[in-house]
Every structure is written in C-alpha cells, then in structure tokens.
Design a protein around this motif. Structure first.
Motif, PDB file in Angstrom:
ATOM      1  N   ASN A   1       0.850  -1.195   0.000  1.00  0.00           N
ATOM      2  CA  ASN A   1       0.000   0.000   0.000  1.00  0.00           C
ATOM      3  C   ASN A   1       0.880   1.237   0.000  1.00  0.00           C
ATOM      4  O   ASN A   1       1.891   1.300   0.709  1.00  0.00           O
ATOM      5  CB  ASN A   1      -0.890   0.015   1.234  1.00  0.00           C
ATOM      6  CG  ASN A   1      -2.048  -0.959   1.113  1.00  0.00           C
ATOM      7  OD1 ASN A   1      -2.303  -1.519   0.050  1.00  0.00           O
ATOM      8  ND2 ASN A   1      -2.750  -1.177   2.204  1.00  0.00           N
ATOM      9  N   THR A   2       0.499   2.221  -0.803  1.00  0.00           N
ATOM     10  CA  THR A   2       1.287   3.445  -0.912  1.00  0.00           C
ATOM     11  C   THR A   2       0.417   4.667  -0.620  1.00  0.00           C
ATOM     12  O   THR A   2      -0.810   4.629  -0.798  1.00  0.00           O
ATOM     13  CB  THR A   2       1.898   3.591  -2.310  1.00  0.00           C
ATOM     14  OG1 THR A   2       0.848   3.566  -3.290  1.00  0.00           O
ATOM     15  CG2 THR A   2       2.867   2.467  -2.613  1.00  0.00           C
ATOM     16  N   TYR A   3       1.067   5.721  -0.174  1.00  0.00           N
ATOM     17  CA  TYR A   3       0.387   6.953   0.192  1.00  0.00           C
ATOM     18  C   TYR A   3       1.227   8.126  -0.285  1.00  0.00           C
ATOM     19  O   TYR A   3       2.462   8.039  -0.308  1.00  0.00           O
ATOM     20  CB  TYR A   3       0.208   7.025   1.714  1.00  0.00           C
ATOM     21  CG  TYR A   3      -0.465   5.811   2.299  1.00  0.00           C
ATOM     22  CD1 TYR A   3       0.298   4.737   2.756  1.00  0.00           C
ATOM     23  CD2 TYR A   3      -1.850   5.732   2.382  1.00  0.00           C
ATOM     24  CE1 TYR A   3      -0.312   3.613   3.279  1.00  0.00           C
ATOM     25  CE2 TYR A   3      -2.462   4.612   2.915  1.00  0.00           C
ATOM     26  CZ  TYR A   3      -1.696   3.552   3.354  1.00  0.00           C
ATOM     27  OH  TYR A   3      -2.298   2.440   3.877  1.00  0.00           O
ATOM     28  N   TYR A   4       0.549   9.225  -0.664  1.00  0.00           N
ATOM     29  CA  TYR A   4       1.239  10.396  -1.181  1.00  0.00           C
ATOM     30  C   TYR A   4       0.620  11.663  -0.626  1.00  0.00           C
ATOM     31  O   TYR A   4      -0.594  11.727  -0.401  1.00  0.00           O
ATOM     32  CB  TYR A   4       1.151  10.437  -2.714  1.00  0.00           C
ATOM     33  CG  TYR A   4       1.791   9.245  -3.380  1.00  0.00           C
ATOM     34  CD1 TYR A   4       1.024   8.136  -3.729  1.00  0.00           C
ATOM     35  CD2 TYR A   4       3.158   9.218  -3.648  1.00  0.00           C
ATOM     36  CE1 TYR A   4       1.606   7.020  -4.326  1.00  0.00           C
ATOM     37  CE2 TYR A   4       3.751   8.107  -4.243  1.00  0.00           C
ATOM     38  CZ  TYR A   4       2.964   7.016  -4.564  1.00  0.00           C
ATOM     39  OH  TYR A   4       3.547   5.922  -5.152  1.00  0.00           O
ATOM     40  N   SER A   5       1.446  12.679  -0.475  1.00  0.00           N
ATOM     41  CA  SER A   5       0.905  13.990  -0.141  1.00  0.00           C
ATOM     42  C   SER A   5       0.282  14.597  -1.391  1.00  0.00           C
ATOM     43  O   SER A   5       0.631  14.232  -2.516  1.00  0.00           O
ATOM     44  CB  SER A   5       2.007  14.898   0.398  1.00  0.00           C
ATOM     45  OG  SER A   5       2.937  15.198  -0.624  1.00  0.00           O
TER      46      SER A   5
END
Length: 130
Positions: A57-61
C-alpha cells in the motif's frame, strides 16, 4: 540496529526527473513502513510518500501525487522514490525513515509517526532549477 541510507539526489532543471533510493541494512524479512520526507530551509519536515512493504500500500501527499511514485525493489531492503516533473519548490533535503512493527492500516506520513521509533537516513539534497 538497522542502518538507513539515501542516495540519488542531485540537481535537475524544472520538469526533470530523479530517482532516490533508500537502503536498509539488517533484518528486512519483516514487513515495515517506509516514509520519504523532505525539508527545505526554514520549513518543517514534510512527509511526501509512504509504503507498507507487507501489502505494498502506498500513500502520497497532495503536493506530489501524480508526479512521485514510491516502490519496493526486488531486493526487499531497498525503497525507491521516482520523482517526475520536478518543480523548483520540490527543492529540499530528502530523508527516508523506516519503522518496524507499524500499523499497516495507517499512512505513516507524519513526522510524529517516526519519532522515537524510526530509523532515519542522513538525507540527500535535491535541487530543481528554473
């Protein structure tokens, strides 16, 4: 104790690309959370991307979404940050940090998530010129 080291920084022109690498020594058979942060002079350290290696799982601003991509390499102890369409306001020192035993349901994008439990690299400078 794991050691963390960033590489791949440099200077590029507006619109250019760079790929940062973060390598972790030690036991990386366990899943971990990895965050990429940046800090420009006079500003607070800002989380830009994070990944949980167990699920990928990836997350970005919002400031980098659609331009940056975080991924885990074939060697599980390396995390990449591909940065495309770089802009002058992306100029900063970029740091990676790892936390073992993290909550896989949380984005782990906040500096406070890593205080007291994160393993930090020394940082790598990224400069984008107009």
């Amino acid at each position: 104790q794991p050691q963390v080291a960033e590489s791949g920084g440099g200077s590029v022109q507006d619109g250019g690309s760079l790929r940062l690498s973060c390598t972790i020594s030690g036991d990386t058979f366990r899943s971990y959370c990895m965050g990429w942060f940046r800090q420009a002079p006079g500003t607070e350290r800002e989380g830009v991307a994070a990944i949980y290696t167990g699920s990928h799982n990836t997350y970005y601003s919002d400031s980098v979404k659609g331009r940056f991509s975080i991924s885990q390499g074939a060697a599980k102890n390396t995390i990449y940050l591909q940065m495309n369409n770089l802009k002058p306001n992306d100029t900063a020192v970029y740091y990676c940090a790892a936390v073992f035993g993290c909550d896989p349901t949380r984005p782990m994008m906040e500096y406070s998530d890593y205080i007291g439990r994160g393993y930090w690299g020394q940082g790598t400078q990224v400069t984008v010129t107009s």
